[in-house]
Design a protein around this motif. Structure first.
Motif, mmCIF file in Angstrom:
data_model
loop_
_atom_site.group_PDB
_atom_site.id
_atom_site.type_symbol
_atom_site.label_atom_id
_atom_site.label_comp_id
_atom_site.label_asym_id
_atom_site.label_seq_id
_atom_site.Cartn_x
_atom_site.Cartn_y
_atom_site.Cartn_z
ATOM 1 N N THR A 145 31.133 -42.487 10.957
ATOM 2 C CA THR A 145 31.616 -41.443 10.577
ATOM 3 C C THR A 145 31.121 -40.554 9.300
ATOM 4 O OG1 THR A 145 33.837 -42.630 11.613
ATOM 5 C CG2 THR A 145 33.870 -40.544 9.825
ATOM 6 N N PHE A 158 28.139 -38.733 10.540
ATOM 7 C CA PHE A 158 28.214 -37.447 11.202
ATOM 8 C C PHE A 158 28.943 -36.354 10.231
ATOM 9 C CE2 PHE A 158 32.013 -34.548 12.718
ATOM 10 C CZ PHE A 158 31.604 -34.074 14.024
ATOM 11 N N LEU A 159 29.597 -36.793 9.161
ATOM 12 C CA LEU A 159 30.083 -36.028 8.151
ATOM 13 C C LEU A 159 29.085 -35.367 7.383
ATOM 14 C CD1 LEU A 159 33.320 -37.738 7.158
ATOM 15 C CD2 LEU A 159 33.276 -35.563 8.705
ATOM 16 N N GLY A 202 32.143 -48.366 12.640
ATOM 17 C CA GLY A 202 32.994 -46.955 12.618
ATOM 18 C C GLY A 202 32.681 -46.264 11.663
ATOM 19 N N VAL A 203 33.203 -46.736 10.333
ATOM 20 C CA VAL A 203 33.311 -45.822 9.266
ATOM 21 C C VAL A 203 31.874 -45.661 8.823
ATOM 22 C CG1 VAL A 203 33.525 -46.048 6.564
ATOM 23 C CG2 VAL A 203 35.353 -47.208 8.219
#
Length: 315
Positions: A273, A276-277, A269-270
């Motif tokens: 993320t 995405f960023l 998940g990290v």
């Protein structure tokens, strides 16, 4: 140097239209020729090619379908130049492309070169996301066109240069359907030829237009790597296993959640993320950033599954 641009095409007349239009806008003052090799297409590009005969030094050939590698060889055998530039039909060439190639080769001549790719501002959100997944440091280590991220550069066939001398010494591309450009690079090195990355000689690469097509492409890349490792064992690296280990890890992480162990899934998940960023920072678009997660997962599963199948199931 006399440039001959070789472009194999298969059922993509619209792509050829955009590519040839971009070639008419080159700022290079020297003459260059363009050879279109139609690889047994049912949807011919000849009508499109004829539109540009008054604007470019064009040669059009139609042959039976034999794959991109053989079509590139076919074009190079018939070219009149002494330095061949191989382009895929799904690229658009910036106006300074040829002049940057000429400048770089005059400053540091090598018998082969590769250029990077980029996403054109007019590309779709999915095309931009695929470009991100294929070029980001977080997904591929930035090996496809970031000079500080590479050692000896391995040119890719969507944007590749090859001298006539090197072509004659290596016989060009092999019969491999995927990974044929890397195979050519290894044979070039064995023959003593040098390669380089020309950073400023980039192209806008449209890539595959659907997730399914992108999966099939990355799956083919994955199947090619164990074949190359077996053919050139000195080039094998542990990093080639990473996509396969990644997808095994994420599948395992999902399974153990049902037994109360969620920590490993948090790691993924990290990571996503971060994807995405980073994509949001680069593309300034929420849709592209979200799609970058999907295309990255697709890339890992395509390459990883293709690698495992080729490594353990194919003889």
């Amino acid at each position: 140097m006399q440039f001959s641009i070789i472009i194999p095409v298969y059922n993509r007349p619209q792509e050829i239209d955009e590519l040839l239009e971009s070639l008419t806008k080159q700022d290079l003052k020297d003459d260059f020729e363009v050879l279109i090799v139609e690889d047994g297409s049912e949807n011919s590009s000849e009508e499109i090619v004829n539109k540009y005969r008054s604007k470019l030094n064009l040669n059009y050939f139609y042959k039976e379908n034999s794959g991109a590698g053989a079509s590139r060889n076919y074009g190079m055998q018939r070219a009149s130049g002494n330095y061949f530039i191989i382009l895929d039909s799904d690229v658009i060439v910036p106006s300074q492309y040829l002049s940057e190639v000429k400048k770089a080769l005059e400053e540091n001549y090598t018998d082969a070169f590769g250029g990077s790719d980029a996403a054109h501002p007019n590309f779709t959100a999915l095309q931009k996301a695929i470009n991100y997944s294929m070029t980001s440091v977080l997904t591929t280590g930035g090996i496809r066109g970031k000079k500080k991220a590479v050692g000896k550069f391995q040119p890719r066939s969507f944007n590749l240069g090859l001298s006539k001398t090197a072509f004659e010494k290596t016989n060009g591309f092999s019969k491999m359907k995927a990974g044929e450009d890397i195979d050519l690079t290894f044979r070039l090195w064995k023959k003593g030829f040098e390669t380089q990355l020309i950073e400023k000689a980039f192209v806008y690469h449209k890539r595959r237009s659907t997730i399914k097509q992108f999966f099939k492409q990355t799956f083919a890349f994955g199947t090619a790597r164990p074949i190359l490792n077996k053919k050139y064992p000195e080039t094998a690296k542990l990093t080639y296993w990473f996509p396969s280990l990644f997808i095994i890890g994420i599948d395992f992480a999902i399974i153990v959640v049902f037994f109360g162990y969620w920590q490993l899934l948090v790691f993924y998940g990290v990571y996503f993320t971060g994807i995405f960023l980073d994509s949001l920072l680069q593309n300034k678009n929420l849709q592209v950033a979200f799609l970058s997660i999907i295309t990255t997962i697709t890339q890992f599963y395509g390459y990883g599954l293709g690698f495992l199948e080729s490594r353990f199931l194919k003889k």
